[in-house]
Design a protein around this motif. Structure first.
Motif, PDB file in Angstrom:
ATOM      1  N   UNK A 214      -5.748 -30.502  32.056  1.00  0.00           N
ATOM      2  CA  UNK A 214      -6.532 -31.198  31.038  1.00  0.00           C
ATOM      3  C   UNK A 214      -5.616 -31.824  29.991  1.00  0.00           C
ATOM      4  N   UNK A 215      -5.877 -33.102  29.704  1.00  0.00           N
ATOM      5  CA  UNK A 215      -5.220 -33.817  28.605  1.00  0.00           C
ATOM      6  C   UNK A 215      -6.301 -34.142  27.586  1.00  0.00           C
ATOM      7  N   UNK A 216      -6.120 -33.645  26.367  1.00  0.00           N
ATOM      8  CA  UNK A 216      -7.182 -33.637  25.362  1.00  0.00           C
ATOM      9  C   UNK A 216      -6.711 -34.359  24.103  1.00  0.00           C
ATOM     10  N   UNK A 217      -7.501 -35.319  23.636  1.00  0.00           N
ATOM     11  CA  UNK A 217      -7.212 -36.052  22.407  1.00  0.00           C
ATOM     12  C   UNK A 217      -8.165 -35.572  21.314  1.00  0.00           C
ATOM     13  N   UNK A 218      -7.629 -35.247  20.141  1.00  0.00           N
ATOM     14  CA  UNK A 218      -8.491 -34.787  19.051  1.00  0.00           C
ATOM     15  C   UNK A 218      -7.835 -35.033  17.706  1.00  0.00           C
ATOM     16  N   UNK A 219      -8.691 -35.184  16.661  1.00  0.00           N
ATOM     17  CA  UNK A 219      -8.223 -35.204  15.279  1.00  0.00           C
ATOM     18  C   UNK A 219      -8.304 -33.803  14.660  1.00  0.00           C
ATOM     19  N   UNK A 220      -8.978 -32.887  15.347  1.00  0.00           N
ATOM     20  CA  UNK A 220      -9.260 -31.557  14.826  1.00  0.00           C
ATOM     21  C   UNK A 220      -8.123 -30.609  15.212  1.00  0.00           C
ATOM     22  N   UNK A 221      -7.308 -30.225  14.247  1.00  0.00           N
ATOM     23  CA  UNK A 221      -6.144 -29.386  14.526  1.00  0.00           C
ATOM     24  C   UNK A 221      -6.569 -28.011  15.004  1.00  0.00           C
ATOM     25  N   UNK A 222      -7.602 -27.425  14.389  1.00  0.00           N
ATOM     26  CA  UNK A 222      -8.086 -26.117  14.842  1.00  0.00           C
ATOM     27  C   UNK A 222      -8.532 -26.179  16.293  1.00  0.00           C
ATOM     28  N   UNK A 223      -9.199 -27.261  16.650  1.00  0.00           N
ATOM     29  CA  UNK A 223      -9.641 -27.443  18.033  1.00  0.00           C
ATOM     30  C   UNK A 223      -8.448 -27.493  18.977  1.00  0.00           C
ATOM     31  N   UNK A 224      -7.419 -28.237  18.597  1.00  0.00           N
ATOM     32  CA  UNK A 224      -6.228 -28.360  19.436  1.00  0.00           C
ATOM     33  C   UNK A 224      -5.559 -27.006  19.638  1.00  0.00           C
ATOM     34  N   UNK A 225      -5.440 -26.220  18.571  1.00  0.00           N
ATOM     35  CA  UNK A 225      -4.808 -24.903  18.673  1.00  0.00           C
ATOM     36  C   UNK A 225      -5.641 -23.974  19.545  1.00  0.00           C
ATOM     37  N   UNK A 226      -6.930 -23.974  19.325  1.00  0.00           N
ATOM     38  CA  UNK A 226      -7.833 -23.066  20.032  1.00  0.00           C
ATOM     39  C   UNK A 226      -7.861 -23.336  21.538  1.00  0.00           C
ATOM     40  N   UNK A 227      -7.743 -24.621  21.926  1.00  0.00           N
ATOM     41  CA  UNK A 227      -7.909 -24.987  23.323  1.00  0.00           C
ATOM     42  C   UNK A 227      -6.605 -25.050  24.112  1.00  0.00           C
ATOM     43  N   UNK A 228      -5.502 -25.362  23.460  1.00  0.00           N
ATOM     44  CA  UNK A 228      -4.321 -25.853  24.170  1.00  0.00           C
ATOM     45  C   UNK A 228      -3.244 -24.807  24.413  1.00  0.00           C
ATOM     46  N   UNK A 229      -2.460 -25.066  25.443  1.00  0.00           N
ATOM     47  CA  UNK A 229      -1.216 -24.338  25.647  1.00  0.00           C
ATOM     48  C   UNK A 229      -0.061 -25.019  24.897  1.00  0.00           C
ATOM     49  N   UNK A 230      -0.135 -26.341  24.819  1.00  0.00           N
ATOM     50  CA  UNK A 230       0.849 -27.101  24.040  1.00  0.00           C
ATOM     51  C   UNK A 230       0.138 -28.197  23.261  1.00  0.00           C
ATOM     52  N   UNK A 231       0.682 -28.507  22.099  1.00  0.00           N
ATOM     53  CA  UNK A 231       0.163 -29.597  21.277  1.00  0.00           C
ATOM     54  C   UNK A 231       1.300 -30.567  20.987  1.00  0.00           C
ATOM     55  N   UNK A 232       1.098 -31.832  21.333  1.00  0.00           N
ATOM     56  CA  UNK A 232       2.043 -32.889  20.980  1.00  0.00           C
ATOM     57  C   UNK A 232       1.572 -33.530  19.681  1.00  0.00           C
ATOM     58  N   UNK A 233       2.426 -33.535  18.680  1.00  0.00           N
ATOM     59  CA  UNK A 233       2.118 -34.141  17.386  1.00  0.00           C
ATOM     60  C   UNK A 233       2.738 -35.530  17.359  1.00  0.00           C
TER      61      UNK A 233
END
Length: 280
Positions: A214-233
């Motif tokens: 899954x590749x996920x685009x979001x503005x919600x940082x909490x969402x990114x942390x909760x869902x992801x194994x890695x976050x690209x900033x």
């Protein structure tokens, strides 16, 4: 630039130490090298993406966050084959991307359901186009309606569904086609907080069960942390990846985990990184 390491976490006797997941053993599913995107007009050129490179491994859940104008959605559209990169190389499972393909599913923020089709018919739409036999279509749609908890609404039309239910149908429809990669562009952005939280939990359960990349685009940082194994900033003007953050798996153990100090520290870390990129 080396990936940013997670901040030191708070130790508690009833919680195990938070550690990043070991994902390096999986083969690379998506490989991007030097992806640039330039939008040209009569007056000027706008560089949306500038030499963006990354790897995403098989079964990995990766999010992209950053300020408006950093090229997140442009990157996702290029991954989907809906736009061409101006330069660079992009491969999925070793094959160069050349337009849309059945190996990728796409879920947008807007509800892209066919209003004249029922829940079941929407989920089966791609299967029908492929000529899948009726018995097999029913088996697949039954499976995914059960996963997204919409079995009782099989004969309902989109106008009879809530926003969260519509998005569940969209996700089920994308997964029913058995894509290698699921691309999601702010899929929960229009939902109220309570519905959004339940949708995030559901998506994690689907990902853990179906093992889709899954590749996920979001503005919600909490969402990114909760869902992801890695976050690209990402930074804007031009769009580039400036930081990569590994997310410990323990931060995805339920919505209640968001109150844990480690989650808040991780959020502050990413907020600061986005602030750095916005200042450039």
């Amino acid at each position: 630039m080396k990936p940013v390491q997670p901040l030191e976490v708070l130790r508690r006797p009833d919680r195990r130490e938070l550690e990043p997941e070991v994902i390096s053993a999986e083969p690379v599913k998506i490989e991007a090298k030097g992806i640039s995107k330039i939008y040209s007009s009569k007056k000027s050129d706008f560089v949306a993406l500038d030499s963006v490179s990354f790897d995403i491994r098989n079964h990995e859940f990766v999010s992209f966050v950053g300020p408006s104008g950093c090229g997140k959605s442009s990157l996702l559209r290029i991954l989907a084959g809906l736009e061409d990169a101006s330069s660079g190389e992009l491969r999925i499972a070793g094959h160069e991307i050349d337009g849309p393909g059945a190996d990728r599913g796409m879920v947008f923020q807007s509800y892209t359901l066919f209003p004249w089709l029922t829940v079941r018919e929407n989920i089966e739409f791609g299967l029908t186009l492929k000529g899948i036999p009726l018995f097999e279509k029913r088996r697949i749609s039954d499976h995914f309606m059960e996963l997204v908890q919409l079995t009782k609404f099989a004969k309902s039309y989109p106008k009879e569904l809530s926003g969260g239910m519509k998005q569940r149908v969209a996700i089920a429809r994308a997964l029913a086609n058995n894509p290698e990669v699921l691309l999601m562009d702010e899929p929960f952005g229009a939902l109220d907080p309570q519905t959004k939280g339940s949708m995030q939990e559901m998506l994690l359960q689907l990902w853990e069960k179906e093992k889709t990349t899954i590749v996920f685009i979001t503005h919600d940082i909490e969402e990114a942390i909760f869902l992801s194994q890695r976050v690209h900033v990402m930074q804007a003007h031009p769009g580039r990846i400036k930081h990569t953050v590994q997310i410990p798996s323990s931060l995805r153990k339920g919505v209640d985990g968001r109150d844990y100090e480690a989650f808040l520290r991780m959020k502050r870390q990413i907020v600061a990184q986005i602030g750095e990129t916005s200042a450039h």
